[in-house]
Design a protein around this motif. Sequence first.
Motif, PDB file in Angstrom:
ATOM      1  N   VAL A   1       0.863  -1.174   0.000  1.00 49.81           N
ATOM      2  CA  VAL A   1       0.000   0.000   0.000  1.00 49.81           C
ATOM      3  C   VAL A   1       0.904   1.230   0.000  1.00 49.81           C
ATOM      4  O   VAL A   1       1.809   1.326   0.835  1.00 49.81           O
ATOM      5  N   PRO A   2       0.722   2.180  -0.933  1.00 53.46           N
ATOM      6  CA  PRO A   2      -0.273   2.230  -2.002  1.00 53.46           C
ATOM      7  C   PRO A   2       0.279   1.815  -3.369  1.00 53.46           C
ATOM      8  O   PRO A   2      -0.417   1.959  -4.370  1.00 53.46           O
ATOM      9  N   ALA A   3       1.524   1.325  -3.402  1.00 56.07           N
ATOM     10  CA  ALA A   3       2.149   1.047  -4.699  1.00 56.07           C
ATOM     11  C   ALA A   3       1.341   0.059  -5.534  1.00 56.07           C
ATOM     12  O   ALA A   3       1.205   0.230  -6.758  1.00 56.07           O
ATOM     13  N   ASP A   4       0.790  -0.958  -4.899  1.00 56.93           N
ATOM     14  CA  ASP A   4       0.020  -1.963  -5.635  1.00 56.93           C
ATOM     15  C   ASP A   4      -1.493  -1.799  -5.476  1.00 56.93           C
ATOM     16  O   ASP A   4      -2.257  -2.280  -6.318  1.00 56.93           O
ATOM     17  N   CYS A   5      -1.903  -1.156  -4.414  1.00 54.56           N
ATOM     18  CA  CYS A   5      -3.343  -0.941  -4.189  1.00 54.56           C
ATOM     19  C   CYS A   5      -3.509   0.226  -3.214  1.00 54.56           C
ATOM     20  O   CYS A   5      -2.895   0.237  -2.149  1.00 54.56           O
ATOM     21  N   SER A   6      -4.320   1.198  -3.610  1.00 48.73           N
ATOM     22  CA  SER A   6      -4.595   2.346  -2.743  1.00 48.73           C
ATOM     23  C   SER A   6      -5.793   2.045  -1.834  1.00 48.73           C
ATOM     24  O   SER A   6      -6.710   1.323  -2.228  1.00 48.73           O
ATOM     25  N   ILE A   7      -5.762   2.622  -0.642  1.00 50.67           N
ATOM     26  CA  ILE A   7      -6.800   2.355   0.360  1.00 50.67           C
ATOM     27  C   ILE A   7      -7.321   3.662   0.950  1.00 50.67           C
ATOM     28  O   ILE A   7      -6.536   4.560   1.277  1.00 50.67           O
ATOM     29  N   VAL A   8      -8.650   3.760   1.100  1.00 51.70           N
ATOM     30  CA  VAL A   8      -9.266   4.846   1.871  1.00 51.70           C
ATOM     31  C   VAL A   8     -10.207   4.209   2.886  1.00 51.70           C
ATOM     32  O   VAL A   8     -10.967   3.300   2.558  1.00 51.70           O
ATOM     33  N   GLY A   9     -10.137   4.673   4.126  1.00 53.32           N
ATOM     34  CA  GLY A   9     -11.008   4.174   5.178  1.00 53.32           C
ATOM     35  C   GLY A   9     -12.120   5.149   5.512  1.00 53.32           C
ATOM     36  O   GLY A   9     -12.413   6.082   4.766  1.00 53.32           O
TER      37      GLY A   9
ATOM     38  N   PRO B   1      -3.705   6.866  12.029  1.00 52.28           N
ATOM     39  CA  PRO B   1      -2.390   7.478  11.820  1.00 52.28           C
ATOM     40  C   PRO B   1      -1.241   6.498  11.975  1.00 52.28           C
ATOM     41  O   PRO B   1      -0.115   6.790  11.544  1.00 52.28           O
ATOM     42  N   TYR B   2      -1.493   5.337  12.598  1.00 54.20           N
ATOM     43  CA  TYR B   2      -0.404   4.438  12.967  1.00 54.20           C
ATOM     44  C   TYR B   2      -0.229   3.254  12.023  1.00 54.20           C
ATOM     45  O   TYR B   2       0.707   2.468  12.184  1.00 54.20           O
ATOM     46  N   LEU B   3      -1.115   3.112  11.041  1.00 54.64           N
ATOM     47  CA  LEU B   3      -0.869   2.110  10.015  1.00 54.64           C
ATOM     48  C   LEU B   3       0.306   2.571   9.168  1.00 54.64           C
ATOM     49  O   LEU B   3       0.658   3.751   9.145  1.00 54.64           O
ATOM     50  N   ASP B   4       0.925   1.651   8.464  1.00 54.04           N
ATOM     51  CA  ASP B   4       2.113   1.984   7.668  1.00 54.04           C
ATOM     52  C   ASP B   4       1.866   1.612   6.205  1.00 54.04           C
ATOM     53  O   ASP B   4       1.842   0.420   5.876  1.00 54.04           O
ATOM     54  N   PRO B   5       1.648   2.605   5.341  1.00 57.94           N
ATOM     55  CA  PRO B   5       1.638   4.053   5.603  1.00 57.94           C
ATOM     56  C   PRO B   5       0.359   4.477   6.310  1.00 57.94           C
ATOM     57  O   PRO B   5      -0.606   3.713   6.376  1.00 57.94           O
ATOM     58  N   GLY B   6       0.359   5.717   6.830  1.00 59.21           N
ATOM     59  CA  GLY B   6      -0.823   6.250   7.489  1.00 59.21           C
ATOM     60  C   GLY B   6      -2.035   6.179   6.570  1.00 59.21           C
ATOM     61  O   GLY B   6      -1.938   6.354   5.350  1.00 59.21           O
ATOM     62  N   LEU B   7      -3.194   5.879   7.154  1.00 60.34           N
ATOM     63  CA  LEU B   7      -4.408   5.638   6.381  1.00 60.34           C
ATOM     64  C   LEU B   7      -5.115   6.938   6.009  1.00 60.34           C
ATOM     65  O   LEU B   7      -5.488   7.728   6.881  1.00 60.34           O
ATOM     66  N   THR B   8      -5.304   7.135   4.714  1.00 58.77           N
ATOM     67  CA  THR B   8      -6.193   8.204   4.254  1.00 58.77           C
ATOM     68  C   THR B   8      -7.620   7.760   4.558  1.00 58.77           C
ATOM     69  O   THR B   8      -8.013   6.639   4.235  1.00 58.77           O
TER      70      THR B   8
END
Length: 349
Positions: free
Chosen positions: A278-286, A295-302
């Motif tokens: 994440v996000p190079a292969d798949c982008s994530i929005v929560g 904020p503590y996921l790696d990378p930080g979660l949008t």
Amino acid sequence: MSRGTNGSSKQPTMWDVASLAGVSQASVSLVLNGAGRGRVSDATRQRILDAVQELDYRTNAFAKSLRSGESGLIGFVSDEVASAPFAGRLLKGAQELAWETGHVILSVDSFGDDALEEAAIDMMRSYRVRGVVYGSMYHRVVRLPSALQDTPAVVLNAREADGAVPSFFPDEELGGYTATRHLLDAGHTRVAMVNIQPPESDLPAGIGRLAGYRRALDEAGLEFDERLVRYGGGVVEDGLSLTRELMDGPVVPTAIFCGNDRTAWGTYRALESLGLRVPADCSIVGFDDQETLAPYLDPGLTTVALPFEQMARSALESLLGARPAKGNDHPIECSLVSRGSVASAKVHP
């Protein structure tokens, strides 16, 4: 205990303040009740305030409530808001505005116990509260308790079923639209969604967020594809298993909108287990902006932030009559919080 002007140990009175300031008791009353502007000079007002500070004078709130018929208290009844890890910001927002307007929040969590809720409301009415905020830990449809029928009230983080009183709740559909639109604007055309409830559920959160997802796709000229949608229960384990299904399906997404942050955490774990990043292969929005997680996921979660404090302030403003609201349903916008989990879409074969 403070000392009065005669040096004895006693609770200072308004007469003591007047004596020390060299003014009448009526002038003290005007200033302390906020009615002195234009009737008491600035210099006199300052002498009164200085005397109040020197004597450590406190108004008798109980006596004042007997005279006026109401206290400076605002009731806050909820199912589990005060003890919830992030919904507690509802109470924080209410407390801040209450303090700014000279009120105090009297809060009780019922933990879903109807008898406790009824007793709490009776207690608040006996204290002559200015009104009651009826709050919910999660967005749902509620009915105002019969005990509140004759008391000024507002509903917070929920919608009152009959529209009997003003309701302030998250704009779930706009939030789902905002999350999906952010992924589409990054160039993604295969955007999946992992929702937080089954299709037959009547809870507003999942219904609204899915509707926003569909609206964003439609606006972008993309057809809604059921193969890109999964229905979970809003827990990490569902994010993990359902993301694996999506990535192994006939249409592989390049981006996923997760219906809440816990689902997104599971999605991170699923992608990592598949050797994807994440996000190079798949982008994530929560969705939620859960402060102990996103904020503590790696990378930080949008993610999309639930507007807890703004909802509470708007509800209290309505209750106090500071900002009359048109109609009784008041959806509050959920804002996007950008971190590191979204990247521009790659060119896929």
